[in-house]
Write an enzyme that holds these catalytic residues in place. Structure first.
Site, mmCIF file in Angstrom:
data_model
loop_
_atom_site.group_PDB
_atom_site.id
_atom_site.type_symbol
_atom_site.label_atom_id
_atom_site.label_comp_id
_atom_site.label_asym_id
_atom_site.label_seq_id
_atom_site.Cartn_x
_atom_site.Cartn_y
_atom_site.Cartn_z
ATOM 1 N N GLU A 131 16.182 78.513 23.184
ATOM 2 C CA GLU A 131 15.694 77.234 22.655
ATOM 3 C C GLU A 131 14.656 77.437 21.560
ATOM 4 O OE1 GLU A 131 17.522 74.773 23.104
ATOM 5 O OE2 GLU A 131 16.309 73.365 24.251
ATOM 6 N N THR A 184 15.640 67.151 14.392
ATOM 7 C CA THR A 184 14.731 67.263 15.531
ATOM 8 C C THR A 184 13.280 67.397 15.079
ATOM 9 O OG1 THR A 184 16.481 68.342 16.775
ATOM 10 C CG2 THR A 184 14.269 68.531 17.646
#
Lengths: 309, 309
Positions: A131, A184
């Site tokens: 991630e 994001t």
């Protein structure tokens, strides 16, 4: 065992009131990894499908690749070689934890092939490293539920403390991914860095209510608690038609509706599969009304995390 | 029935991470009200004991008096007369919900004498009016648990949404009230009005963890979640010896320890009565070490609220 095929589920992070602390997994969509041991050191990414050529095949930049790399270092087998194929069965940049699912599928597959030296929960830090590569910070609210299944609370990041909550059996998620893009990093930048005490209290009340509702199968309470006064007001601006889609979901019988992760996907929770299907349809139609196409998914809360196929 | 004696329990509000949203009741200390119907209209406060003469006998300024007054108006019986005696069995201004207990005992007693036209939960708004008189705003985090018993979550103030959580049977509270004074208004003024997003996330994680811990009887999780990064750092400065008393509680085996309401009382939660007694003793001794006397109480979480005696 020299080769394995693993499917890891998509996830809805934040879940209205629980920014950075709540996430749940759904049965589909998801990502599939095929991992095969090879005799020479090094990880080779042989094939990626379903990404329209957007994902890097360089191991150190690929979320599944880096997760496996960190895992092998940790278990003291850095020279174990693997060949990896990644099949994306979900949209990228959708707010459904696409990078998390790949990392989870990869590290879960590697652990299986290495004879399971670590427990499922112990794989979390390596998936989180994936991630970090994908979105710049090691969040756990997608990786946690994708790896463990169910509804997950990240009580604390330092030290990492993840709690799995059982969910009512009749709780269904409707997820609608509109064909628009939200970055994001923009989605994080738009957030206020300071929250008023009043809003913090409101949000805490809903966090407490949602956990209590899930643990006592109180669907009404779940619905009343799916309220976000901190993140949704800021991020919903980035999603055209947000208010109309949310209103359509509630009108169709959803308990609540908000943004999945940093968007642009929206999720709703409903009691019963039939309602959840009506809700998904209503949400898609509301996007359609302004010419935005979308993909819709209806699923129970996934309870097991990755699955060997 | 023309006369009744009702005991309402003291309460611990906030409970570390849950500022304004969490509270629980204990079996003692508490307040007692004796209420007697009279034939002429009006409420007369006949006697108040245990307050060292500090509480007003004027009905509109007395927390129990005002609660009964508002209740009688609501049920359409404003001319019903009562004679009220109030016996404070707990310290004033201690952070243990003294004014809330009086209001709860008063309105509960009145409802009994009037033939119970309202349910226990429906009495809440009137007891909250008592709180408004006592501390300037209609908080529910003391009144809620005192009236309903148990561990209470105020999910929302507008509309009022109160949830009662069951608590593990072996969960005990130790409460220590040091003989110092903290002004509730100062205690509120010292709080930051803006909270960083990071602290909000940390606090929400602990709120979620505490609710999950209580509902699944996970004592360790309860302990890990009894952390307050928003209010305790500010308010603990008003309580001399706070860090030492807290450390003593944890050393003696408490799951967690923080300020009760706006202080100066401290509470700790422990698994088992024996541990809770040792914890109370250790806390008192830590205050004693700098010459501060204190009263200590050990109690299970009260499960019933007011009690007819």
């Amino acid at each position: 065992m020299e080769s394995i095929r693993v499917y890891a589920p998509a996830t809805v992070a934040n879940v209205a009131c629980g920014f950075d602390i709540f996430g749940f997994a759904v049965n589909r969509p998801g990502d599939e990894v095929v991992l095969t041991k090879k005799l020479t050191p090094g990880i080779v990414i042989k094939e990626i499908t379903g990404d329209e050529g957007r994902l890097p095949k360089e191991v150190a930049k690929n979320t599944a690749g880096i997760a496996i790399l960190k895992y092998l270092e940790f278990i003291g087998q850095p020279d174990q070689g693997f060949e990896l194929s990644l099949h994306k069965d979900m949209p990228l940049g959708s707010g459904l934890g696409s990078s998390a699912a790949s990392a989870v599928a990869g590290v879960f597959a590697a652990n299986e092939l290495m004879g399971k030296p670590l427990s499922q929960k112990e794989l979390l830090p390596f998936a989180m490293e994936g991630e970090r590569v994908a979105c710049g910070s090691a969040h756990a609210d997608n990786v946690g539920p994708s790896l463990l299944g169910g509804f997950v609370v990240i009580r604390s990041y330092d030290p990492l403390d993840i709690i799995q909550l059982p969910t009512p059996s009749d709780l269904y998620a409707s997820i609608v991914h509109p064909q628009i893009e939200v970055n994001t990093k923009d989605a994080r930048r738009i957030l206020e860095r300071e929250i008023t005490l009043g809003k913090t209290i409101t949000q805490m009340g809903n966090v407490a209510g949602l956990v209590a509702g899930l643990l006592t199968s109180d669907y009404d309470l779940i619905g009343r608690s799916l309220v976000d006064v901190i993140v949704e007001p800021a991020r919903s601006i980035l999603i055209p038609q947000f208010q109309e889609v949310k209103a359509a979901a509630l009108q169709a019988g959803a308990l609540g509706c908000s943004i999945s992760g940093s968007g642009p996907s929206l999720f709703a929770l409903s009691k019963g599969e039939e309602t959840a299907k009506l809700v998904a349809k209503a949400m898609s139609e509301a996007f359609n009304a302004v010419g935005i196409g979308s993909e819709a998914y209806v699923s129970q809360i996934n309870q097991q995390g990755p699955m060997i196929r």
